[in-house]
Design a protein around this motif. Structure first.
Motif, short mmCIF file in Angstrom:
data_model
loop_
_atom_site.label_atom_id
_atom_site.label_comp_id
_atom_site.label_asym_id
_atom_site.label_seq_id
_atom_site.Cartn_x
_atom_site.Cartn_y
_atom_site.Cartn_z
N ASP A 199 0.78 -1.35 0.26
CA ASP A 199 0.24 0.04 0.22
C ASP A 199 0.75 0.76 -0.01
N LEU A 200 2.02 0.81 -0.19
CA LEU A 200 3.13 2.33 -0.15
C LEU A 200 2.62 3.40 -1.25
N ARG A 201 2.17 4.65 -1.31
CA ARG A 201 1.99 6.35 -1.50
C ARG A 201 3.21 7.12 -2.45
N LYS A 202 2.91 7.66 -3.36
CA LYS A 202 4.15 8.86 -3.12
C LYS A 202 2.91 9.63 -1.71
N ASP A 203 4.20 10.06 -1.75
CA ASP A 203 4.42 11.80 -0.14
C ASP A 203 2.81 12.47 -1.07
N PRO A 204 2.41 12.53 0.27
CA PRO A 204 0.72 12.89 -0.73
C PRO A 204 1.06 14.96 -0.17
N TRP A 205 1.82 15.41 0.32
CA TRP A 205 1.89 16.62 0.42
C TRP A 205 2.36 17.64 -0.85
N PRO A 206 1.15 17.91 -1.02
CA PRO A 206 1.83 18.91 -2.59
C PRO A 206 2.25 19.80 -3.35
N VAL A 207 2.96 20.19 -4.21
CA VAL A 207 4.26 20.65 -4.41
C VAL A 207 3.99 21.91 -5.22
N PRO A 208 4.83 23.07 -5.06
CA PRO A 208 3.98 24.05 -6.24
C PRO A 208 4.60 23.40 -6.91
N SER A 209 4.54 24.31 -8.26
CA SER A 209 5.36 24.60 -9.36
C SER A 209 6.77 25.02 -9.35
N ASP A 210 7.16 25.83 -8.15
CA ASP A 210 7.80 26.44 -8.50
C ASP A 210 9.09 26.15 -7.35
N LYS A 211 8.68 24.77 -6.52
CA LYS A 211 9.80 24.60 -5.82
C LYS A 211 9.80 23.19 -6.07
N ARG A 212 10.48 23.18 -5.47
CA ARG A 212 11.58 20.81 -5.55
C ARG A 212 10.22 20.58 -4.71
#
Length: 403
Positions: free
Chosen positions: A278-291
């Motif tokens: 059930d491993l999922r990608k980190d759910p925190w949103p990433v702004p387009s101008d940031k890593r």
């Protein structure tokens, strides 16, 4: 070494060692004339031919040189005087007496295993060293990686679990913006503790956050009805004198970690596999101008602190799988802003990288407790780590990096 033995691969095949020079300098003057320093590459656990090592490990302590600054081990290259029962250390030339049980039986035709010429490599099982216990592995997974890489990594770790000894201890930590420590000893549903990824955590703080501060194990409180005990009749109160239950015993923080977070692979395989599936990608949103926010340094401090609590001075390994540079928290080597370019070798040469020195200081502080090794793998991967000679712990950190 003459004739066929001059081949540089002969020593490697027969003893698992490759030397920079096959002739030892006989004087300091000759040593100064060596083009390259004298050294050896040794392959631990190498499968040697049957005629190059004893068939089984020697069940006794090795015989060592009596010189306080030498302590070389008795070996086939030592000169032996069978008449006076003495042997000469080839390093410091000290004459040493054989122990009585050696001196009584040793002769030119009756040699101990460590003096047989073809047995240049001997393995000892020291009776004076207590059993170290099973090995421990803590898997640290970067959830900021691509979904395809996470799927392949989870499948590879599941295969590794099937190859580990059944008594091996395993733990799981996932990290992205924050760090998740998974409680493998909790049955019924997946449970994990989320730790903020913007700061460093020591062993005591990690134990406090995980509820492993030390105390009594789960048991009935004084004067209260134990869990699972039948209720008293109406109008009566529970009397602890009528039904004695064993009180909870004290558990140290390390014991609580071993009971909840580091379990034998035979007891937590199903739980661990369900978490990996059930491993999922980190759910925190990433702004387009940031890593992406990747708190690699924080996850490493949590993993090493977990081992410090549970297995101090015992063999353990942290296997960290990262998909990019650390961008958040302690140990960050690049800013999250995409407008700021990643550092180059020219920036390091000019000391123009503001994050380089703090990151080195942070990882050096971890290396004071741990001998840190690095391994890199994957497409275009690179990884580096330093070993602190003052490290006193038996823990190793492997960093598998790909980008």
């Amino acid at each position: 070494m003459q004739g066929d033995h001059w081949d540089v691969t002969y020593t490697e095949e027969s003893a698992g060692a490759r030397l920079s020079f096959h002739v030892w300098p006989s004087s300091r003057l000759e040593a100064t004339r060596c083009v390259a320093p004298i050294g050896a590459l040794y392959t631990p656990l190498k499968q040697l031919p049957p005629n190059c090592a004893p068939p089984t490990a020697l069940q006794y302590d090795p015989i060592r040189c009596s010189t306080a600054t030498c302590h070389a081990v008795l070996n086939p290259y030592c000169q032996v005087d069978y008449r006076t029962k003495l042997w000469v250390c080839p390093f410091c030339l000290t004459r040493n007496h054989f122990p009585p049980h050696y001196a009584e039986n040793i002769s030119e035709t009756n040699l101990p295993a460590e003096l047989i010429p073809q047995f240049a490599t001997c393995e000892y099982e020291l009776p004076s060293v207590p059993p170290a216990g099973p090995p421990a592995f803590v898997f640290c997974i970067d959830t900021c990686a691509h979904v395809e890489e996470l799927t392949e990594l989870a499948d590879s770790i599941q295969q590794v679990l099937n190859l580990l000894p059944e008594d091996s201890l395993v733990g799981l930590i996932t990290f992205g913006t924050n760090v998740q420590v998974h409680e493998l000893g909790f049955e019924g549903m997946p449970k994990s503790y989320v730790i903020r990824g913007n700061k460093e955590y020591g062993p005591q703080k990690v134990g406090q956050l995980l509820g492993c501060g030390g105390g009594k194990a789960a048991g009935p409180a004084n004067g209260n009805r134990p869990a699972g005990a039948p209720p008293p009749p109406p109008g009566q109160h529970y009397n602890p004198q009528q039904q004695q239950q064993p009180q909870g015993t004290y558990e140290s923080p390390g014991q609580q970690v071993l009971r909840r977070f580091l379990l034998p692979v035979s007891e937590c395989t199903m739980t661990l596999e369900s978490i990996l599936e059930d491993l999922r990608k980190d759910p925190w949103p990433v702004p387009s101008d940031k890593r992406v926010a990747r708190c690699t340094g924080c996850a490493l401090s949590v993993a090493t602190s977990l081992l410090d609590l549970a297995l101090p001075r015992r063999g353990a390994r942290v296997m960290m799988f990262v998909g990019g540079p650390c961008t958040s928290g302690p140990g960050a080597i690049v800013s999250r802003l995409k407008t700021e370019d990643m550092r180059s070798h020219a920036d390091l040469a000019r000391n123009a990288e503001p994050l380089h020195k703090p990151a080195c200081e942070f990882y050096a502080s971890l290396a004071k407790r741990h001998a840190v090794g690095a391994t890199s793998g994957g497409k275009g991967s690179s990884s580096a780590a330093a070993v602190n000679p003052s490290a006193t712990s038996c823990h190793v950190v492997d960093v598998f990096a790909c980008s």
